[in-house]
Design a protein around this motif. Structure first.
Motif, short mmCIF file in Angstrom:
data_model
loop_
_atom_site.label_atom_id
_atom_site.label_comp_id
_atom_site.label_asym_id
_atom_site.label_seq_id
_atom_site.Cartn_x
_atom_site.Cartn_y
_atom_site.Cartn_z
N VAL A 49 6.29 10.03 -12.94
CA VAL A 49 6.51 9.50 -11.60
C VAL A 49 5.19 9.01 -11.03
N VAL A 50 5.18 7.78 -10.54
CA VAL A 50 3.99 7.21 -9.90
C VAL A 50 4.33 6.93 -8.44
N VAL A 51 3.48 7.41 -7.54
CA VAL A 51 3.69 7.18 -6.12
C VAL A 51 2.41 6.59 -5.51
N GLY A 52 2.57 5.76 -4.51
CA GLY A 52 1.44 5.23 -3.77
C GLY A 52 1.20 6.03 -2.51
N CYS A 53 -0.04 6.38 -2.24
CA CYS A 53 -0.35 7.14 -1.03
C CYS A 53 -0.35 6.26 0.20
N LEU A 54 -0.52 4.95 0.01
CA LEU A 54 -0.46 3.98 1.10
C LEU A 54 -0.10 2.63 0.50
N GLY A 55 0.41 1.74 1.33
CA GLY A 55 0.86 0.45 0.85
C GLY A 55 -0.27 -0.37 0.23
N GLY A 56 0.03 -1.03 -0.87
CA GLY A 56 -0.95 -1.88 -1.51
C GLY A 56 -2.02 -1.15 -2.28
N ALA A 57 -1.81 0.13 -2.56
CA ALA A 57 -2.83 0.91 -3.27
C ALA A 57 -2.96 0.52 -4.73
N GLY A 58 -1.88 -0.01 -5.31
CA GLY A 58 -1.90 -0.36 -6.73
C GLY A 58 -0.99 0.48 -7.59
N ALA A 59 0.00 1.15 -6.97
CA ALA A 59 0.89 2.03 -7.73
C ALA A 59 1.68 1.26 -8.78
N SER A 60 2.16 0.06 -8.46
CA SER A 60 2.93 -0.72 -9.43
C SER A 60 2.06 -1.13 -10.61
#
Length: 260
Positions: A49-60
């Motif tokens: 599971v990959v989650v981003g801590c804030l928008g646009g962080a680079g999770a994708s």
């Protein structure tokens, strides 16, 4: 004159028929039905599971990098269609499955994403069954929403052996990481700071909270280099930059011992 039906009513009726809803109020729910509450990976399927801590962080980017490093894998992006970071990443579009997942490929990696509107984590349909050995879930929602979600996505986030939390090299980014570690549990979380490698700016260094410092001491907080082309163009069918892929390959090697 009787029997005249407005166009919007016909549209609603058509969507209801597709979704299995009828005047009786019953709704057909299957493995891929919208808002499905359960998902069980195959016996041989490993899940990250990959989650981003804030928008646009680079999770994708991290999710795609992990799948690419694995060689044969899929990325399941769980956000609403308009927010997709993977919409332009496929080198070949494979069409839309009956359960609404849009399938694309790039080499050995399968990309599954939504093109429709997903209201929230609970509204995301469960993934399609797969024979691929690794599924990387791109969580795509705020961590607090994911951990509180009662459906399959929240359950997977809460129960996954390995979660990767991605953030940016800023003071707010490190604060959000510390909050995410509290929600996810630092004992099973690896953290990635996109845009930083060996040298940490002093304000960012000072923003590291106790959980993040413990992760770094344990070798579970790593940096991923900034790439200006990715920052401008986002993910495209082009190969991931070599330094980014190398960083994701190293991360995958760290994760493998914890995967079920």
């Amino acid at each position: 004159m009787s029997g005249i039906v407005a166009v919007d009513e016909l549209s609603r009726a058509y969507r209801a028929a597709i979704d299995g809803e009828f005047r009786s109020g019953h709704r057909r729910r299957g493995r891929g039905a919208a808002g499905g509450s359960e998902w069980s990976p195959a016996a041989s399927e490993q899940v990250v599971v990959v989650v981003g801590c804030l928008g646009g962080a680079g999770a994708s980017t991290v999710a795609l990098g992990l799948a690419t490093a694995a060689g044969s894998a899929r990325v399941v992006e769980c956000c609403t269609g308009a927010a997709s970071g993977l919409a332009g990443a496929s080198s070949a579009e494979l069409g839309t499955a009956p359960d609404g997942w849009v399938h694309g490929s790039r080499g050995q990696v399968l990309i599954e994403r939504r093109s429709d509107r997903v209201e929230g984590p609970s509204g995301c349909p469960a993934p399609t069954a797969t024979s691929l050995p690794l599924t990387v879930l791109d969580g795509s929602w705020d961590v607090d929403l994911l951990t509180a979600d009662p459906a399959w996505l929240g359950s997977t986030v809460r129960e996954a052996r390995v979660v990767v939390a991605v953030t940016g090299p800023t003071v707010p980014g490190l604060r959000r990481l510390e909050a995410a570690l509290g929600l996810l549990g630092a004992h099973r979380t690896h953290a990635v700071v996109v845009g930083i490698e060996k040298r940490w700016p002093k304000p960012v260094e000072q923003a590291l909270g106790p959980s993040a410092r413990a992760l770094r001491a344990a070798g579970r907080l790593v940096g991923l280099p900034f790439d200006p082309n990715l920052a401008v163009n986002g993910l495209t069918p082009e190969a991931l930059p070599a330094p980014v892929l190398a960083g994701c390959s190293s991360l995958l090697a760290l994760l493998k011992g914890s995967l079920r």
